[in-house]
Design a protein around this motif. Structure first.
Motif, PDB file in Angstrom:
ATOM      1  N   LEU A  26      -9.767   5.953  11.102  1.00 15.36           N
ATOM      2  CA  LEU A  26      -9.122   6.231   9.826  1.00 15.36           C
ATOM      3  C   LEU A  26      -7.764   5.555   9.747  1.00 15.36           C
ATOM      4  CD1 LEU A  26      -9.941  10.004   9.245  1.00 15.36           C
ATOM      5  CD2 LEU A  26     -11.193   7.978   8.495  1.00 15.36           C
ATOM      6  N   ASP A  27      -7.425   5.096   8.539  1.00 17.18           N
ATOM      7  CA  ASP A  27      -6.146   4.432   8.322  1.00 17.18           C
ATOM      8  C   ASP A  27      -4.992   5.396   8.573  1.00 17.18           C
ATOM      9  OD1 ASP A  27      -7.324   2.078   7.643  1.00 17.18           O
ATOM     10  OD2 ASP A  27      -7.237   2.426   5.480  1.00 17.18           O
TER      11      ASP A  27
ATOM     12  N   SER B  63     -11.214   9.981   1.419  1.00 20.36           N
ATOM     13  CA  SER B  63     -11.850  10.539   2.608  1.00 20.36           C
ATOM     14  C   SER B  63     -12.802  11.631   2.152  1.00 20.36           C
ATOM     15  CB  SER B  63     -10.810  11.113   3.573  1.00 20.36           C
ATOM     16  OG  SER B  63      -9.969  10.101   4.077  1.00 20.36           O
TER      17      SER B  63
ATOM     18  N   ASP C  68      -9.623  -1.597   1.128  1.00 25.27           N
ATOM     19  CA  ASP C  68     -10.358  -2.854   0.955  1.00 25.27           C
ATOM     20  C   ASP C  68     -11.847  -2.630   0.705  1.00 25.27           C
ATOM     21  OD1 ASP C  68     -11.263  -2.038   3.411  1.00 25.27           O
ATOM     22  OD2 ASP C  68     -10.533  -3.771   4.529  1.00 25.27           O
TER      23      ASP C  68
ATOM     24  N   GLN D 185     -14.005   7.632   5.714  1.00 31.01           N
ATOM     25  CA  GLN D 185     -12.980   7.117   4.810  1.00 31.01           C
ATOM     26  C   GLN D 185     -13.453   5.807   4.185  1.00 31.01           C
ATOM     27  OE1 GLN D 185      -9.244   5.038   6.095  1.00 31.01           O
ATOM     28  NE2 GLN D 185      -8.251   6.843   5.232  1.00 31.01           N
ATOM     29  N   ARG D 186     -13.330   5.736   2.868  1.00 23.88           N
ATOM     30  CA  ARG D 186     -13.528   4.476   2.165  1.00 23.88           C
ATOM     31  C   ARG D 186     -12.139   3.860   1.999  1.00 23.88           C
ATOM     32  NH1 ARG D 186     -17.859   1.381   1.650  1.00 23.88           N
ATOM     33  NH2 ARG D 186     -19.138   3.165   0.988  1.00 23.88           N
ATOM     34  N   ARG D 187     -11.897   2.787   2.722  1.00 22.87           N
ATOM     35  CA  ARG D 187     -10.557   2.216   2.787  1.00 22.87           C
ATOM     36  C   ARG D 187     -10.169   1.482   1.512  1.00 22.87           C
ATOM     37  NH1 ARG D 187     -11.161  -0.394   8.831  1.00 22.87           N
ATOM     38  NH2 ARG D 187     -10.238   1.322  10.013  1.00 22.87           N
TER      39      ARG D 187
ATOM     40  N   ASN E 165       0.825  -1.213   0.000  1.00 19.53           N
ATOM     41  CA  ASN E 165       0.000   0.000   0.000  1.00 19.53           C
ATOM     42  C   ASN E 165       0.858   1.262   0.000  1.00 19.53           C
ATOM     43  OD1 ASN E 165      -2.247  -1.632   0.046  1.00 19.53           O
ATOM     44  ND2 ASN E 165      -2.461  -1.558   2.268  1.00 19.53           N
TER      45      ASN E 165
ATOM     46  N   ALA F   6      -8.033   4.835  -1.978  1.00 18.21           N
ATOM     47  CA  ALA F   6      -8.777   5.156  -0.756  1.00 18.21           C
ATOM     48  C   ALA F   6      -9.181   6.625  -0.837  1.00 18.21           C
ATOM     49  CB  ALA F   6      -7.926   4.911   0.491  1.00 18.21           C
TER      50      ALA F   6
ATOM     51  N   ALA G 124     -14.988   3.509   7.118  1.00 15.19           N
ATOM     52  CA  ALA G 124     -14.413   3.737   8.444  1.00 15.19           C
ATOM     53  C   ALA G 124     -14.906   5.057   9.022  1.00 15.19           C
ATOM     54  CB  ALA G 124     -12.889   3.744   8.377  1.00 15.19           C
TER      55      ALA G 124
END
Length: 328
Positions: free
Chosen positions: A176-177, A153, A167, A163-165, A110, A151, A171
């Motif tokens: 958040l990542d 936000s 995977d 946030q759309r992560r 990533n 990804a 979130a």
């Protein structure tokens, strides 16, 4: 005879007491049962309300998605396939989302390579709309580019950040990542720059430009520096000698840090950023969205030269740059 009636009355009284006690026990049991049922009903009602509240809370966010498509089309004239990598963002809800930030990543580790050709941030994605951006050129600046993913936000209409992560899961802001930062990881910084090929990677030219600009005068190579400059940019016209380079150094003396990520506004126009030490510290401390002051290196692609430095200063739009037909 009176004694008999008194006995009967006494028995009746005892019966009344027994009946009363039994009725009281029954009423107590029924009251406890009713309380349990009421508590159960309230708990069920609260659960339904909580579920409804949660559904309402994520109703918009759950309908905002982002993905990357990687497609190949055969080109008969070249006897090969051409590749098109497209980033797509869709808002299928009935409300807009705003302040959308995008990160494109490569590989299983990533590794963030930037927003590439997507605006950053995207001010608004209206309801029931889908947008797409061609990120082929940006992805092509890396060798290990077979698994691009994204990804995002964004902020919903109620001011909640999501946030759309990578995977695809959604979130909360608290979840958040964490993104690895290049200033924390020298190996990551090198990996984010991409291949050292000026025909594929504008950052390779921006890096060479910055390294020559800040090189010690004993090692500065004026000829190599000139090869990085765009011949069609009026600002580089004339005799670029070391005196003019010194003037440029003085202008940029507080901006000696090159950000690792490249932005694209068109397939043949890209930007790198020079940051001050104060700005770099500000980004490190905030670890998130913050307005920063930068100098842009505007880079353009020329068919015979590859990527070149068109200008340094404000970001120049593609329509402000001359492109002869031979470049297309």
């Amino acid at each position: 005879m009176n004694e008999v009636w008194e006995a009967i009355a006494a028995i009746g009284t005892v019966g009344a007491v027994i009946t009363s006690v039994a009725f009281g026990v029954f009423e107590g049991f029924r009251a406890r049962r009713d309380r349990r049922e009421l508590i159960s009903v309230r708990a069920a009602t609260d659960a339904v309300a909580a579920a409804a509240g949660e559904a309402e809370r994520i109703a918009v966010a759950s309908l905002v998605t982002a993905w990357v498509t990687d497609e190949y089309a055969y080109v008969a004239s070249a006897s090969t396939y051409s590749r098109t990598v497209t980033l797509r963002i869709a808002n299928e809800s009935n409300e807009p989302v705003v302040n959308v930030t995008v990160g494109v990543y490569l590989g299983s580790e990533n590794r963030l390579i930037g927003p590439l050709s997507t605006p950053s941030p995207i001010p608004v994605i209206p309801p029931r709309r889908e947008f797409e951006w061609d990120i082929t050129a940006g992805v092509g600046a890396y060798d290990d580019n077979t698994e691009p993913h994204v990804a995002i936000s964004f902020t919903d209409a109620r001011g909640r950040r999501w946030q759309r992560r990578l995977d695809g899961t959604l979130a909360d802001p608290e979840e958040l990542d964490t993104v690895r930062l290049a200033q924390d990881d020298p190996e990551l910084a090198v990996a984010q720059i991409g291949v050292p090929d000026r025909y594929r990677n504008p950052m390779a030219v921006a890096r060479a430009f910055a390294e020559e600009l800040w090189a010690d005068r004993s090692t500065f190579d004026l000829t190599a520096f000139r090869t990085l400059l765009d011949p069609l940019a009026s600002g580089w016209s004339g005799n670029w000698d070391e005196e003019r380079v010194d003037q440029l150094r003085e202008l940029l003396q507080n901006y000696s840090n090159l950000a690792a990520l490249t932005w694209y506004s068109a397939p043949r126009v890209a930007y790198a950023r020079l940051l001050s030490d104060d700005t770099l510290q500000q980004i490190t401390e905030r670890r998130g969205g913050v307005l920063i002051e930068v100098y842009f290196i505007t880079l353009v692609y020329r068919s015979e030269l590859g990527w070149t430095v068109f200008g340094v200063g404000p970001k120049l739009r593609p329509d402000q740059i001359l492109f002869p037909e031979s470049d297309f």
